[in-house]
Each structure stands twice: as C-alpha cells, then as structure tokens.
Write an enzyme that holds these catalytic residues in place. Structure first.
Site, PDB file in Angstrom:
ATOM      1  CG  ASP A  59      62.846  57.367  29.775  1.00 35.14           C
ATOM      2  OD1 ASP A  59      63.393  56.726  28.868  1.00 35.14           O
ATOM      3  OD2 ASP A  59      63.454  58.118  30.552  1.00 35.14           O
ATOM      4  CE  LYS A 103      72.780  65.532  29.009  1.00 38.79           C
ATOM      5  NZ  LYS A 103      73.001  64.172  29.398  1.00 38.79           N
ATOM      6  CG  ASP A 140      63.882  61.395  27.226  1.00 34.09           C
ATOM      7  OD1 ASP A 140      63.132  61.020  28.134  1.00 34.09           O
ATOM      8  OD2 ASP A 140      65.090  61.631  27.390  1.00 34.09           O
TER       9      ASP A 140
HETATM   10  P1  GTP Z   1      66.146  60.806  35.847  1.00 31.77           P
HETATM   11  O1  GTP Z   1      66.511  60.513  37.263  1.00 31.77           O
HETATM   12  O2  GTP Z   1      65.098  61.860  35.749  1.00 31.77           O
HETATM   13  O3  GTP Z   1      67.338  61.071  34.976  1.00 31.77           O
HETATM   14  O4  GTP Z   1      65.433  59.502  35.224  1.00 31.77           O
HETATM   15  P2  GTP Z   1      65.931  57.980  35.176  1.00 31.77           P
HETATM   16  O5  GTP Z   1      66.376  57.548  36.517  1.00 31.77           O
HETATM   17  O6  GTP Z   1      64.829  57.170  34.578  1.00 31.77           O
HETATM   18  O7  GTP Z   1      67.189  58.006  34.236  1.00 31.77           O
HETATM   19  P3  GTP Z   1      67.262  57.988  32.645  1.00 31.77           P
HETATM   20  O8  GTP Z   1      66.152  58.786  32.084  1.00 31.77           O
HETATM   21  O9  GTP Z   1      68.634  58.344  32.260  1.00 31.77           O
HETATM   22  O10 GTP Z   1      67.060  56.444  32.350  1.00 31.77           O
HETATM   23  C1  GTP Z   1      66.829  55.935  31.071  1.00 31.77           C
HETATM   24  C2  GTP Z   1      66.144  54.587  31.226  1.00 31.77           C
HETATM   25  O11 GTP Z   1      66.990  53.681  31.927  1.00 31.77           O
HETATM   26  C3  GTP Z   1      64.863  54.677  32.012  1.00 31.77           C
HETATM   27  O12 GTP Z   1      63.950  53.792  31.408  1.00 31.77           O
HETATM   28  C4  GTP Z   1      65.252  54.206  33.401  1.00 31.77           C
HETATM   29  O13 GTP Z   1      64.194  53.534  34.068  1.00 31.77           O
HETATM   30  C5  GTP Z   1      66.371  53.227  33.111  1.00 31.77           C
HETATM   31  N1  GTP Z   1      67.410  53.193  34.149  1.00 31.77           N
HETATM   32  C6  GTP Z   1      68.229  54.205  34.524  1.00 31.77           C
HETATM   33  N2  GTP Z   1      69.077  53.795  35.470  1.00 31.77           N
HETATM   34  C7  GTP Z   1      68.794  52.488  35.712  1.00 31.77           C
HETATM   35  C8  GTP Z   1      69.339  51.499  36.606  1.00 31.77           C
HETATM   36  O14 GTP Z   1      70.259  51.743  37.384  1.00 31.77           O
HETATM   37  N3  GTP Z   1      68.776  50.260  36.556  1.00 31.77           N
HETATM   38  C9  GTP Z   1      67.750  49.950  35.724  1.00 31.77           C
HETATM   39  N4  GTP Z   1      67.266  48.719  35.751  1.00 31.77           N
HETATM   40  N5  GTP Z   1      67.209  50.852  34.869  1.00 31.77           N
HETATM   41  C10 GTP Z   1      67.730  52.111  34.866  1.00 31.77           C
END
Ligand code: GTP
Length: 360
Positions: A106, A157, A217
């Site tokens: 993202d 943070k 982001d």
């Molecule tokens: P929020 O729920 O809004 O925090 O978004 P998110 O679930 O995408 O979490 P975050 O923005 O912290 O994740 C950063 C990146 O890691 C994103 O591209 C997510 O798709 C990926 N990501 C987060 N958690 C996982 C996971 O458990 N498995 C995989 N494969 N990707 C993950």
C-alpha cells in the site's frame, strides 16, 4: 532478483471500500494499485514476484493470473490465517532463491529500485530499508542509524517532541535470504516489532537508505485522496499529464464547468450545467447529472450522480448511486453499490455501505 509484495492485510482503515475490494486492488487513477506496483517492479527488471495473500485473494488472482500478460511470473501463497508482515515472508521461504525485495502493498512511491540494489551492494549486510523524512514522525516507525547508515534502533510511533529522528520506515526492503532464518515459522510475526529488533540484537548489519522520493502510505481515506491530488498535480511522477482535463473520457466533459485538475476514464457522461473539480477523478462509465457538483473526490467505476447532488472530499466505490439533491460531505467514504437516497445529507466523515466482506 525476486520481489515479495505483501497483499494479505484486511485494510480495516479503508473500510467499507475494502469490504468490496482488497486494498491492493483499490484503484489509483482507475487502475488497481497493485498493477502500478508490478509495473514499477517490471521497470526495474524484476520478473519473479511472490504475492502472500489471504484477504479476498481471488480478486487478485482473477486480475493478474499467472502474470504472463505482464511478462512476469506471479506465485500466490494464500495464508489460512494472517501471518503478519514477517510471518508472510517465512511462509514463502521455499520460493525464494537469493536476495529479494519486500514491498508493502500500500505504498505509493517514486523510489528507484535499481538504485536501492546498488546501495545494498555498496553497504553489504543482511538488509537495506528505504527511509523517508517526514515532518511529524509520531504516526510512523522511526529508524535510528549512524553515519555509516547502520541501523541501531526502531522506535514505533514516538511522541513528536521526543522522536529521536524524523526518518521513518517507508515500507520497501531489500534482504539477503539469510534473514528468513531469523523469523519463526508457523505463527504471526511482525517485521517491524519483532524481526528488525531481533536482527539488530543479533548484530547483523541492517542498513538504511534515505531518499527524498515521493512517498505516501495509502492506508487511510485521507491519504488515498491526498495521493490522487499529488498525482493530478504532478507531484507524484506517474502519468504524463497534459494541460486541461485528462484521461480517456476527457472529451466527454465538455458540457460541464471544469475547475482543473479533473481526470475522467472512458465512457463518462456529464450533463450540461454540472460542475467538476478541482481534484476530481471519475472512473469508467460514471454519469454526472445536471447541476451536480463534484469536488476533491474520487469516484470509482459506474457511479451515478443524479441532478443537483453535491459530493465534496469523498471516495465513492463502484456502482453507487447518489440521489438527486443529496449532499455527501467531506471525508465521507461510500462502499460498493450503495444508494444514497434523494436529498439525504451524509455528514462529514460518514462511512456508508457494506459492513462485512461482499463476494463479487
Ligand atoms: P489496516 O487494517 O488498515 O491496518 O491495513 P492492513 O491490514 O493492510 O495493514 P498494514 O497497513 O499494516 O499492512 C502493511 C502491508 O502489509 C499491506 O500491504 C498489507 O496487505 C500487508 N499485510 C499486513 N498484514 C499481513 C498479513 O498478515 N499477511 C500478509 N500476507 N500481508 C499482510
């Protein structure tokens, strides 16, 4: 070189959009964000991509298939339960054969991946992290390093006044395969909270690469809108923007009063007397009625805005209908296929639409 793009997150902060579309498939200027990321990898000469997915993976698989249409090889590894940002890497270990990139799915950035490879070769070590400087690091993971770029600490943070640095983890990493030995298997592991501190404690060389690139982001609605504004203003070098309205549907905007920038995809219909812009993106097949006003908003595909409706500072997902004389106020996010009744007012920051994942 291989790349892993993390695409398994639920994208909770972008709900209800992510009830209908997984975050990596959310459109940026009408094209799924992941397509733009893969294009960037291709441009850097990377053809072998691994996608650890888990949340609505079918939407991703259906769009990209095996990657051959992009001239790439895409391997999907689906997680039964979310394994976290490092657990997801451990889970694809068998597919990794040498040094590899990891990209948060993202992050919109103009980072030059080839330059990052060159910097890793110069500095050595187990990995290189892309950092950027921000004015207020309190919402991010701060990264402390010495003059030789060697990282000594991560501070998640920190309060703005006590932040040790304004350089933050920008979500692009280049690792040696050896880092996988430091991630426990079979459970959820966070790369930021667990793996990086463990790598530093073990005395392995983890280095930083700070650049002044564009970086955003896309995790929150306001960031999603800001990214579009930046692209439209040319601050994020993504499109060769021409003067005037842009996009395949620009010619269909003639009947409207335009406040540039405005971008329209194909098949857009706009009635006389509508007012569009500034900072408006209309997806494929959108229809805008007479006297309707749309400002600072992104409308996905097939959105119908009836006569006299007003949309300001909002994101409207595909297939929505905004009834005549309705008002959608700043910060509102409307999920897929939602109808806003005639004359209804959505207050600032409203979230309307599905309340659980919808299968499409
Ligand atoms: P929020 O729920 O809004 O925090 O978004 P998110 O679930 O995408 O979490 P975050 O923005 O912290 O994740 C950063 C990146 O890691 C994103 O591209 C997510 O798709 C990926 N990501 C987060 N958690 C996982 C996971 O458990 N498995 C995989 N494969 N990707 C993950």
């Amino acid at each position: 070189m291989q790349a892993i793009v993390l695409v398994g997150g639920e994208g909770t902060r972008l709900r209800p959009l992510t009830y209908g579309t997984p975050k990596p498939m959310v459109p940026i200027m009408g094209v799924p964000f992941l397509a733009r990321t893969l294009e960037r990898l291709h441009h850097a000469g990377i053809r072998d991509v691994i996608l650890p997915a888990g949340y609505m993976p079918q939407a991703i698989v259906d769009y990209f298939g095996d990657g051959s249409q992009l001239g790439m090889k895409i391997t999907y590894v689906i997680e039964e339960t979310p394994l976290g940002t490092a657990g997801a890497l451990k889970n694809v270990e068998e597919h990794i054969h040498g040094p590899f990139f990891v990209l948060n799915g993202d992050v919109l950035t103009s980072l030059d991946l080839r330059a990052m490879v060159a910097e890793h070769e110069r500095l050595g070590g187990i990995g290189l992290l892309h950092l950027i400087r921000v004015e207020d690091p309190s919402a991010f993971g701060c990264v402390v390093h010495d003059e030789q770029m060697r990282i000594s600490a991560f501070v998640e943070k920190p309060p703005r006044e006590t932040a040790p640095t304004n350089e933050i983890n920008a979500g692009t990493y280049l690792f040696e395969r050896e880092i996988l030995d430091m991630i426990p298997a079979g459970r959820n592991v966070s790369i930021e909270r667990e793996t990086f501190p463990a790598v530093i404690a073990a005395g392995k060389g983890l280095y930083s690469y700070t650049t002044d690139d564009y970086w955003m982001d896309l995790g929150k609605p306001e960031q999603y809108l800001a990214a579009h504004n930046d692209i439209l203003a040319g601050r994020m070098p993504m499109l060769a923007l021409e003067p005037g309205a842009t996009g395949d549907g620009a010619a269909g905007l003639g009947a409207a009063t335009l406040h540039l920038p405005v971008h329209a995809d194909a098949n857009v219909k706009v009635a006389a007397g509508a007012e569009l812009g500034p900072n408006v993106v209309l997806g494929d097949g959108c229809s805008i009625g007479a006297r309707a006003i749309v400002r600072n908003s992104v409308l996905w595909d097939g959105v119908v805005v009836e006569d006299g409706a007003i949309i300001e500072g909002a994101i409207v997902a595909s297939g929505c209908r905004i009834g005549s004389e309705a008002r959608v106020l700043e910060g509102s996010v409307i999920g897929h296929d939602t109808t806003i009744e005639r004359g209804r007012v959505l207050e600032r920051g409203s979230r309307v639409g599905a309340t659980a994942p919808i299968s499409r």
